[in-house]
Design an enzyme around this catalytic site. Structure first.
Site, PDB file in Angstrom:
ATOM      1  N   TYR A 142       0.839  -1.082   0.051  1.00 12.07           N
ATOM      2  CA  TYR A 142       0.071  -0.023  -0.014  1.00 12.07           C
ATOM      3  C   TYR A 142       1.013   1.327   0.070  1.00 12.07           C
ATOM      4  O   TYR A 142       1.830   1.165   0.764  1.00 12.07           O
ATOM      5  CB  TYR A 142      -0.908  -0.031   1.285  1.00 12.07           C
ATOM      6  CG  TYR A 142      -1.757   1.217   1.434  1.00 12.07           C
ATOM      7  CD1 TYR A 142      -2.837   1.372   0.228  1.00 12.07           C
ATOM      8  CD2 TYR A 142      -1.906   2.010   2.413  1.00 12.07           C
ATOM      9  CE1 TYR A 142      -3.828   2.275   0.480  1.00 12.07           C
ATOM     10  CE2 TYR A 142      -2.915   3.293   2.534  1.00 12.07           C
ATOM     11  CZ  TYR A 142      -3.456   3.300   1.642  1.00 12.07           C
ATOM     12  OH  TYR A 142      -4.402   4.231   1.556  1.00 12.07           O
ATOM     13  N   ASP A 237       9.002   2.946   0.471  1.00 16.46           N
ATOM     14  CA  ASP A 237       7.764   3.609   1.121  1.00 16.46           C
ATOM     15  C   ASP A 237       8.153   3.268   2.550  1.00 16.46           C
ATOM     16  O   ASP A 237       7.719   2.019   2.843  1.00 16.46           O
ATOM     17  CB  ASP A 237       6.508   3.056   0.759  1.00 16.46           C
ATOM     18  CG  ASP A 237       5.393   3.625   1.323  1.00 16.46           C
ATOM     19  OD1 ASP A 237       5.673   4.344   2.514  1.00 16.46           O
ATOM     20  OD2 ASP A 237       4.191   3.705   0.677  1.00 16.46           O
ATOM     21  N   LYS A 265       3.267   8.592   9.221  1.00 11.36           N
ATOM     22  CA  LYS A 265       2.931   8.056  10.330  1.00 11.36           C
ATOM     23  C   LYS A 265       3.747   8.395  11.623  1.00 11.36           C
ATOM     24  O   LYS A 265       3.655   9.518  12.030  1.00 11.36           O
ATOM     25  CB  LYS A 265       2.924   6.397  10.474  1.00 11.36           C
ATOM     26  CG  LYS A 265       1.881   6.330   9.149  1.00 11.36           C
ATOM     27  CD  LYS A 265       1.505   4.675   9.153  1.00 11.36           C
ATOM     28  CE  LYS A 265       0.244   4.480   8.531  1.00 11.36           C
ATOM     29  NZ  LYS A 265       0.335   3.919   7.303  1.00 11.36           N
TER      30      LYS A 265
HETATM   31  C1  LIG Z   1      -0.408   4.344   5.823  1.00 11.30           C
HETATM   32  C2  LIG Z   1       0.487   4.126   4.765  1.00 11.30           C
HETATM   33  C3  LIG Z   1       0.474   5.120   3.510  1.00 11.30           C
HETATM   34  C4  LIG Z   1      -0.556   6.260   3.715  1.00 11.30           C
HETATM   35  O1  LIG Z   1      -0.214   7.031   4.483  1.00 11.30           O
HETATM   36  P1  LIG Z   1      -1.484   8.150   4.892  1.00 11.30           P
HETATM   37  O2  LIG Z   1      -0.863   9.211   5.870  1.00 11.30           O
HETATM   38  O3  LIG Z   1      -2.545   7.146   5.437  1.00 11.30           O
HETATM   39  O4  LIG Z   1      -1.950   8.879   3.633  1.00 11.30           O
HETATM   40  C5  LIG Z   1       1.425   4.935   2.512  1.00 11.30           C
HETATM   41  N1  LIG Z   1       2.321   3.915   2.679  1.00 11.30           N
HETATM   42  C6  LIG Z   1       2.239   3.087   3.604  1.00 11.30           C
HETATM   43  C7  LIG Z   1       3.520   1.833   3.764  1.00 11.30           C
HETATM   44  C8  LIG Z   1       1.547   2.970   4.525  1.00 11.30           C
HETATM   45  O5  LIG Z   1       1.470   2.165   5.514  1.00 11.30           O
END
Ligand SMILES: *Cc1c(COP(=O)(O)O)cnc(C)c1O
Length: 422
Positions: A142, A237, A265
């Site tokens: 994601y 990411d 986060k």
């Molecule tokens: C949570 C998450 C996102 C998105 O972050 P948001 O602050 O919810 O937009 C992107 N990449 C990873 C790996 C994530 O866990």
């Protein structure tokens, strides 16, 4: 009925599904969401006055625990001086300096307000810097909800992706190529076919959105080598792993340096902050230094920056190894207890995150994760919640521990698991 239920009924009338982010609705585990009144340390209190040991931790950010006094004090002090200027402030510089110093692959960073923004901005930069359009992403990984990343995780190596949601034109995800996580050969094949048109490989260095799935030995280095060989950018990411796997992120643990890194986060300590960064020569393409446009009214927000700085200051001297050891002990103990009830359990654990899959065989990618028994997880979730332990309302998420979790919390969690019905 409960106060929480009444709020949910009201919420559903004015907010789609009653929630502002879908998984919170708890649909996958056959429960209603609990409305939270407050949270301190490792615990959350519902509007009905019940207390829960929390392993969601706002889906990762609260590594120091909820409402850490130093973080809250910093944020309140900043808010009292004005909550948004639309002009630069010192805190943005300080946080960017801390990020550049901490993360091996980052020489320059741009602050944004979410992980979604970080990933979509990194994608735009990667395309601009390489002059190429296609990207490779991994099934089940994601990267936020920007259109290009919402390609369905089709079976095998799909060469033409189909959108994973209505509202995303096929043309948009046409450039998104999919490979199974941990499958280096599949990525190699994509480079054979699309050699001169792959701008970037996006990867969560430790997958966290199919449950926790660590990279196989050599996987990340293999991606690094393929990208270097074919002139594509490697993008980590690290929205979950940044500052959680280690202060320097997963890249500092595995010794593989990406071209670009996405953060989110934890970097905001519970406030809306994301960031993307990388080599100076790449980041200089961002406007106004370069031509790649990316902006944000609340980017570098002084309150969020203050919370981020306070969080990173505390994390810089935190005992990550100690927390990892406590987390592994808890995860293995829970796995033993659940297995003794006759359920097959796969325990994936790393640093302060773990997932117990009710799956028959090792979980190494999306396919093997999907073999886990969701109905059994749902019943485990409901039992644990009834006993005062809050797990993620989906079996394909991580359980997160924090520096605020105590041995008493762990003991109570183990007790709850002993009594759980599967
Ligand atoms: C949570 C998450 C996102 C998105 O972050 P948001 O602050 O919810 O937009 C992107 N990449 C990873 C790996 C994530 O866990």
């Amino acid at each position: 009925m409960t106060v929480s239920h009444d709020l949910f009924v009201r919420a559903k009338k004015v907010i789609p599904g009653g929630v502002n982010s879908p998984v919170r609705a708890c649909l996958g585990v056959g429960a209603e969401p609990l409305f939270i009144e407050s949270a301190f340390g490792s615990k959350m209190r519902s509007v009905d006055g019940r207390q829960y040991i929390d392993y969601v931790m706002s889906w990762g950010p609260m590594l120091l625990g909820h409402a850490h006094p130093e973080v809250i004090e910093a944020a309140c002090a900043a808010a009292a001086r004005g909550s948004s200027f639309g002009a630069p402030c010192e805190a943005e510089v300080v946080l960017a300096e801390m990020v550049c110093e901490a993360v091996p692959g980052i020489e320059m960073a741009r602050m944004v307000s979410s992980g979604t923004e970080a990933a979509m901005s990194a994608l735009r930069l990667a395309r601009a810097a390489t002059g190429r359009n296609r990207i490779v992403k991994f099934e089940g990984c994601y990267h936020g909800h920007a259109d290009a990343f919402l390609a369905s995780a089709g079976s095998g190596v799909a060469t033409l992706s189909i959108p994973g949601t209505p509202g995303v034109p096929e043309d948009t995800v046409r450039h998104t190529l999919l490979a199974p996580f941990n499958d280096l050969a599949a990525v190699g094949n994509l480079f054979e076919v699309y050699e001169k048109d792959i701008a970037a490989v996006f990867v969560e260095p430790v997958a966290g959105n199919i449950g926790l799935v660590p990279p196989a030995e050599g996987f990340l280095q293999g991606l690094r080598d393929l990208c270097t060989k074919h002139g594509a950018l490697l993008v980590f990411d690290e929205v979950i792993t940044g500052f959680r796997m280690a202060y320097g992120g997963a890249q500092s643990v595995f010794g593989v340096v990406p071209d670009l890194t996405c953060l989110g986060k934890i970097i905001g300590g519970g406030f809306p902050v994301g960031a993307y960064g990388g080599r100076r020569s790449l980041m200089e393409n961002i406007a106004p230094e370069g031509g790649v446009y990316q902006a944000g009214t609340l980017s570098g927000n002084p309150v969020a920056m203050a919370a981020g700085i306070a969080t990173l200051k505390l994390l810089a001297k935190a005992d990550y190894a100690g927390l990892a050891a406590r987390t592994e002990r808890l995860a293995r103990e829970l796995a033993r207890i659940l297995e003794a009830k006759g359920a097959p359990v796969v325990c994936n654990v790393m640093a302060s995150a773990f997932t117990l899959f009710f799956a028959p065989a090792p979980v190494t990618d999306y396919e093997t994760a999907k073999a886990a028994d969701s109905a059994r997880y749902a019943s485990y979730y409901r039992s644990m919640r009834e006993a005062g332990v809050m797990l993620a309302p989906s079996g394909f998420e991580c359980a997160f521990t924090s520096f605020a979790h105590t041995e008493e919390d762990y003991a109570a969690t183990v007790e709850a698991a002993r009594a759980a019905r599967l």
